[in-house]
Design a protein around this motif. Sequence first.
Motif, PDB file in Angstrom:
ATOM      1  N   PHE B  25       0.634  -1.165  -0.027  1.00  0.00           N
ATOM      2  CA  PHE B  25      -0.188   0.167  -0.048  1.00  0.00           C
ATOM      3  C   PHE B  25       0.924   1.356   0.008  1.00  0.00           C
ATOM      4  CE2 PHE B  25      -1.655   3.224   2.898  1.00  0.00           C
ATOM      5  CZ  PHE B  25      -2.518   3.867   1.776  1.00  0.00           C
ATOM      6  N   PRO B  26       1.818   1.412   0.861  1.00  0.00           N
ATOM      7  CA  PRO B  26       2.724   2.831   0.840  1.00  0.00           C
ATOM      8  C   PRO B  26       3.449   2.711  -0.236  1.00  0.00           C
ATOM      9  CG  PRO B  26       3.002   1.238   2.741  1.00  0.00           C
ATOM     10  CD  PRO B  26       2.032   0.620   2.126  1.00  0.00           C
ATOM     11  N   LEU B  27       3.938   1.768  -1.049  1.00  0.00           N
ATOM     12  CA  LEU B  27       4.624   1.955  -2.336  1.00  0.00           C
ATOM     13  C   LEU B  27       3.691   2.475  -3.332  1.00  0.00           C
ATOM     14  CD1 LEU B  27       6.966  -1.382  -2.257  1.00  0.00           C
ATOM     15  CD2 LEU B  27       7.590   0.949  -1.940  1.00  0.00           C
ATOM     16  N   TYR B  29       1.075   4.055  -2.860  1.00  0.00           N
ATOM     17  CA  TYR B  29       0.834   5.607  -2.607  1.00  0.00           C
ATOM     18  C   TYR B  29       1.865   6.430  -3.053  1.00  0.00           C
ATOM     19  CZ  TYR B  29      -1.177   9.197   0.484  1.00  0.00           C
ATOM     20  OH  TYR B  29      -1.698  10.314   1.056  1.00  0.00           O
ATOM     21  N   SER B  30       3.109   5.902  -2.934  1.00  0.00           N
ATOM     22  CA  SER B  30       4.383   6.634  -3.133  1.00  0.00           C
ATOM     23  C   SER B  30       4.386   6.980  -4.771  1.00  0.00           C
ATOM     24  CB  SER B  30       5.776   6.095  -3.024  1.00  0.00           C
ATOM     25  OG  SER B  30       6.049   6.246  -1.712  1.00  0.00           O
ATOM     26  N   SER B  40       0.722  21.252   0.319  1.00  0.00           N
ATOM     27  CA  SER B  40      -0.353  21.591   1.646  1.00  0.00           C
ATOM     28  C   SER B  40      -0.222  22.786   1.902  1.00  0.00           C
ATOM     29  CB  SER B  40       0.352  20.621   2.678  1.00  0.00           C
ATOM     30  OG  SER B  40       0.276  19.271   2.416  1.00  0.00           O
ATOM     31  N   THR B  76      -5.627  21.599   7.108  1.00  0.00           N
ATOM     32  CA  THR B  76      -4.667  21.433   6.384  1.00  0.00           C
ATOM     33  C   THR B  76      -5.168  20.958   4.914  1.00  0.00           C
ATOM     34  OG1 THR B  76      -3.225  20.930   8.115  1.00  0.00           O
ATOM     35  CG2 THR B  76      -2.419  20.493   5.986  1.00  0.00           C
ATOM     36  N   THR B  78      -4.562  19.557   1.181  1.00  0.00           N
ATOM     37  CA  THR B  78      -3.557  18.858   0.520  1.00  0.00           C
ATOM     38  C   THR B  78      -3.931  18.685  -0.918  1.00  0.00           C
ATOM     39  OG1 THR B  78      -3.035  17.509   2.330  1.00  0.00           O
ATOM     40  CG2 THR B  78      -1.859  17.035   0.370  1.00  0.00           C
ATOM     41  N   TRP B  80      -3.456  17.907  -4.961  1.00  0.00           N
ATOM     42  CA  TRP B  80      -2.796  16.854  -5.724  1.00  0.00           C
ATOM     43  C   TRP B  80      -2.964  17.413  -7.083  1.00  0.00           C
ATOM     44  CZ3 TRP B  80      -0.645  12.249  -3.912  1.00  0.00           C
ATOM     45  CH2 TRP B  80      -0.891  12.034  -2.469  1.00  0.00           C
ATOM     46  N   GLY B 279      10.824  15.227   0.808  1.00  0.00           N
ATOM     47  CA  GLY B 279       9.671  14.924   1.312  1.00  0.00           C
ATOM     48  C   GLY B 279       9.376  15.797   2.744  1.00  0.00           C
ATOM     49  N   LEU B 280      10.158  15.650   3.821  1.00  0.00           N
ATOM     50  CA  LEU B 280       9.656  16.123   5.031  1.00  0.00           C
ATOM     51  C   LEU B 280      10.308  17.092   5.548  1.00  0.00           C
ATOM     52  CD1 LEU B 280       9.273  12.621   7.239  1.00  0.00           C
ATOM     53  CD2 LEU B 280       7.540  14.039   5.630  1.00  0.00           C
ATOM     54  N   PHE B 283       8.935  19.304   2.052  1.00  0.00           N
ATOM     55  CA  PHE B 283       7.552  18.931   1.731  1.00  0.00           C
ATOM     56  C   PHE B 283       7.172  18.719   0.117  1.00  0.00           C
ATOM     57  CE2 PHE B 283       7.342  20.233   5.905  1.00  0.00           C
ATOM     58  CZ  PHE B 283       6.961  19.221   6.525  1.00  0.00           C
ATOM     59  N   VAL B 285       6.287  16.387  -1.918  1.00  0.00           N
ATOM     60  CA  VAL B 285       5.965  15.049  -1.553  1.00  0.00           C
ATOM     61  C   VAL B 285       6.357  14.101  -2.827  1.00  0.00           C
ATOM     62  CG1 VAL B 285       4.157  13.511  -1.078  1.00  0.00           C
ATOM     63  CG2 VAL B 285       4.808  15.314   0.495  1.00  0.00           C
ATOM     64  N   ALA B 288       9.989  13.642  -3.945  1.00  0.00           N
ATOM     65  CA  ALA B 288      10.844  13.051  -3.112  1.00  0.00           C
ATOM     66  C   ALA B 288      10.173  11.427  -3.308  1.00  0.00           C
ATOM     67  CB  ALA B 288      10.254  13.301  -1.598  1.00  0.00           C
ATOM     68  N   SER B 289       8.896  11.140  -3.595  1.00  0.00           N
ATOM     69  CA  SER B 289       8.759   9.974  -4.058  1.00  0.00           C
ATOM     70  C   SER B 289       9.323   9.525  -5.496  1.00  0.00           C
ATOM     71  CB  SER B 289       6.947   9.743  -4.392  1.00  0.00           C
ATOM     72  OG  SER B 289       6.320  10.220  -3.093  1.00  0.00           O
TER      73      SER B 289
END
Lengths: 273, 315
Positions: B25-27, B29-30, B40, B76, B78, B80, B279-280, B283, B285, B288-289
């Motif tokens: 799932f995270p992969l 999402y990335s 954001s 906040t 976000t 996309w 990424g962090l 930001f 994102v 970074a991905s």
Amino acid sequence: MTDSLCWLLAIAVTLVFFFPLYWAVSTSLRNPADTFTVTGIGIPFINFTPTLDNFRTELSTPEGFRALRTSLFVSISATLLALGLGMPAAYALARFRFWSNADITVWFLSQRVLPPVATLIPFYIVFRNIGLLDTPWALILINTTFVLPFVVVIMRQTFLDLPVELEESAMVDGASYFGAFLRIALPLAAPAAAATAMIIFAFTWNEFLFSSSLGITQTKMMPAHMAGAVDTRGIQFWFMATRALIAMVPPVLLALLAQRYIVRGLTLGAVKG
Amino acid sequence: MRWTSSIRNLFLMPAVVWVLVFTIFPLGYSLYAAFHTVTSETVVNRMEVPRLDKEGNPVLRSDGTPRMKTEVVRETVTNWEFVGLGNFARLFTDKVLHEAIKVTAIFVGVGLAVQMTLGLALALLFNRNMPGRSLLRTIMILPIFATPVAAGYLFFTIFYEEGGPLGWTGIPWLSSPHWALVSVIIVDIWQWTPFCFLVFLAALQGIPDELMEAAKLDTNSSWSTFRNIVLPLMMPTIVIVLLLRFAEAMKVFDIVASLTVGGPGNATQSLSYLAFRTGLRFFDVGYASAIAYTLLALVMVVVTILFKRIRTIYA
């Protein structure tokens, strides 16, 4: 002649590798003012008068104490969770026949290859959205995932090494599959399970990328807490050495206890050791 | 016994589902994020709401209208924005990224070369009877489980140029870009040579004595024994260690974060560290991905080549 030369060389190399740890101990025992003024190689009692003040200061701050507690809580929870999920899976891969046990095992392994930073941002965003950011739960869930392959691979090998006849005769006597696993296989595999637990505890304890990104203020673990020794007053070497020691001692001690399994564990079961 | 009972799924599935949820799932999402520019922003909304008393009834003014108050709601948001391959196109022109790739390549290449040769040499050195061998071996393996961040900070005190224990060398350990990378590599060598040593020693001890005796009868040259008997027998182990070290070293983050913070300049910024900062800290994102996927791709290329070899171990 060559033998004693080799022996001396071995001692010399060992000392070189031991030096940084020795230096940490030596620095942590000095008065902050003495940090860089100590002569020689900083042998306590000979080159300076040792003091435990750094340890006292460090452990008396609420932050230091909380970091230690968070580290313990996260590491123990993740270890138990990973064992609970991983050992039945390891048993299944050792005993039952699936379409391809080797491929499933390698699939579990492949996670160790995955660069964690690729999952960092999604975890950060999702945990922020569901309100788990800066809680121990986020760290427990993630660490469980990253140590699970160790459990599956080490324990699978352990179960494979056990004679299947014991479980089969128990089942002839009426035990269920779960009964055979819980009452026959698991007790026999207990030493390996304990060693695995120590290794994955150490990994969770040492993890830094997620613990520094997701445990921001309330749930700093020891490694993230250590980064705080660099503050606005400049780098406080004495605390750095003290914290480094406090952080290193638990995983290093556990690893020594699990020495017999380190090779098998760290090579993911590929080398028996 | 039927070891094909469908109960097997009850044993295996929880772990499989767990891994699917927490890695696939995270992969995914990335990957989705890598095709977007994610921004954001904090939207501040001011709202007039009626004042309420303890029972939840609106507080009324003397003329019967409810008293109002202003509530500030921060949210906040976000955004996309789909940019297609935009983030991946940036990879080709980004000098900072190229430097990070170079830094990671040097770190992995030099670090692994030293760790493997030194580890093998030490294993050969320790593979003989000597007094206190198991004590020396135990001390040697202490670095393996030392917290990497702690090791980074520890070496920071050791590499400290004014008054540190290596200060007498006059080497600008952390202030010169070239030496800073060397320093990062030294920490990794300190931590992981013991691992290579330990595994190689285990493999050496697994070689049957008779084989070594027979080899000694054949030739007097220990080099030829090593070259023709020991090395071929150790090859599978060497490949495994190389692979594991490669996968781990490519991820390097902790030492960089603690010892050099990627500097001076970007001289020690690894791919993981760059992806983390992009990424962090900034930001960005989506980009970074894309960087993280570049790292993943680089690792997969090498691992896939060696994959067949790994699989046979677990068959």
